[in-house]
Scaffold this motif. Structure first.
Motif, PDB file in Angstrom:
ATOM      1  N   TRP A 104      -5.484  -8.767   2.521  1.00 54.79           N
ATOM      2  CA  TRP A 104      -4.495  -7.793   3.006  1.00 54.79           C
ATOM      3  C   TRP A 104      -4.858  -7.299   4.408  1.00 54.79           C
ATOM      4  O   TRP A 104      -3.993  -7.194   5.283  1.00 54.79           O
ATOM      5  N   LEU A 151       2.280  -8.570   1.452  1.00 56.72           N
ATOM      6  CA  LEU A 151       2.510  -7.993   0.129  1.00 56.72           C
ATOM      7  C   LEU A 151       2.083  -9.020  -0.910  1.00 56.72           C
ATOM      8  O   LEU A 151       2.446 -10.195  -0.802  1.00 56.72           O
ATOM      9  N   PHE A 152       1.330  -8.585  -1.889  1.00 54.60           N
ATOM     10  CA  PHE A 152       0.936  -9.508  -2.942  1.00 54.60           C
ATOM     11  C   PHE A 152       2.159  -9.801  -3.790  1.00 54.60           C
ATOM     12  O   PHE A 152       2.918  -8.900  -4.153  1.00 54.60           O
ATOM     13  N   SER A 153       2.367 -11.077  -4.078  1.00 54.93           N
ATOM     14  CA  SER A 153       3.594 -11.490  -4.748  1.00 54.93           C
ATOM     15  C   SER A 153       3.310 -12.590  -5.758  1.00 54.93           C
ATOM     16  O   SER A 153       2.163 -13.019  -5.924  1.00 54.93           O
ATOM     17  N   THR A 196       0.090 -13.394  -8.289  1.00 53.57           N
ATOM     18  CA  THR A 196      -0.872 -12.349  -7.941  1.00 53.57           C
ATOM     19  C   THR A 196      -0.322 -10.974  -8.296  1.00 53.57           C
ATOM     20  O   THR A 196      -1.021 -10.143  -8.882  1.00 53.57           O
ATOM     21  N   ALA A 197       0.939 -10.732  -7.979  1.00 56.31           N
ATOM     22  CA  ALA A 197       1.564  -9.446  -8.306  1.00 56.31           C
ATOM     23  C   ALA A 197       1.660  -9.260  -9.814  1.00 56.31           C
ATOM     24  O   ALA A 197       1.420  -8.161 -10.327  1.00 56.31           O
ATOM     25  N   LEU A 228      -1.776  -8.225 -10.988  1.00 54.38           N
ATOM     26  CA  LEU A 228      -2.118  -6.858 -10.560  1.00 54.38           C
ATOM     27  C   LEU A 228      -1.393  -5.804 -11.385  1.00 54.38           C
ATOM     28  O   LEU A 228      -1.933  -4.734 -11.645  1.00 54.38           O
ATOM     29  N   HIS A 229      -0.177  -6.103 -11.782  1.00 52.57           N
ATOM     30  CA  HIS A 229       0.616  -5.155 -12.572  1.00 52.57           C
ATOM     31  C   HIS A 229       0.451  -5.380 -14.077  1.00 52.57           C
ATOM     32  O   HIS A 229       1.200  -4.816 -14.865  1.00 52.57           O
ATOM     33  N   ARG A 263       9.153  -2.535  -2.777  1.00 54.73           N
ATOM     34  CA  ARG A 263       7.686  -2.551  -2.786  1.00 54.73           C
ATOM     35  C   ARG A 263       7.149  -1.562  -3.815  1.00 54.73           C
ATOM     36  O   ARG A 263       7.702  -0.524  -4.033  1.00 54.73           O
TER      37      ARG A 263
END
Length: 134
Positions: free
Chosen positions: A74, A82-84, A87-88, A91-92, A133
């Motif tokens: 980052w 933006l992590f997507s 990866t997103a 993370l979530h 975001r």
């Protein structure tokens, strides 16, 4: 904030920066805290800072962060990425699968840029609105 004189490194300011970045900082952030390239190199040589990649450093004695590798990517993206994708999802905690590579969406106008891609990183380009975001 620190009380360093003009032209003097401000340790408190640098520490405030790295506190929210898993102990990592950019050369530009160090410069803004009063660390010239020569002083930065001195601290790397003395073992106080570790060079993670070109332009990205870490305070050696700062506790390791859970997503330190992602913070480095980052910061490399000038805090624009933006992590997507997978990866997103990871993370979530929306997926149990651990991504093999870091997926980073960069601004659409970065398509024309030439740069060295950090190892293990996949880029996507898009315009992502602020409301999209998290």
């Amino acid at each position: 904030m620190g009380t360093a004189r003009r032209g003097q490194p401000d340790w408190d300011r640098l520490f405030d920066i790295v506190a929210g970045q898993s102990g990592l900082f950019t050369a530009q952030q160090a410069l803004e805290a009063g660390y010239s390239p020569q002083v930065l190199a001195h601290h790397v040589g003395a073992g106080r800072f570790h060079r993670v990649r070109r332009g990205i450093y870490r305070l050696v004695h700062f506790p390791a962060g859970e997503h330190e590798d992602l913070v480095a990517v980052w910061l490399w993206s000038e805090q624009q990425g933006l992590f997507s994708h997978q990866t997103a999802l990871a993370l979530h905690t929306l997926s149990d699968a651990l991504p093999h590579r870091v997926h980073l969406t960069l601004p659409a106008d970065w398509k024309q840029r030439r740069f060295h891609v950090p190892a293990g990183t996949v880029f996507h380009h898009a315009v992502v609105g602020k409301t999209e975001r998290v």
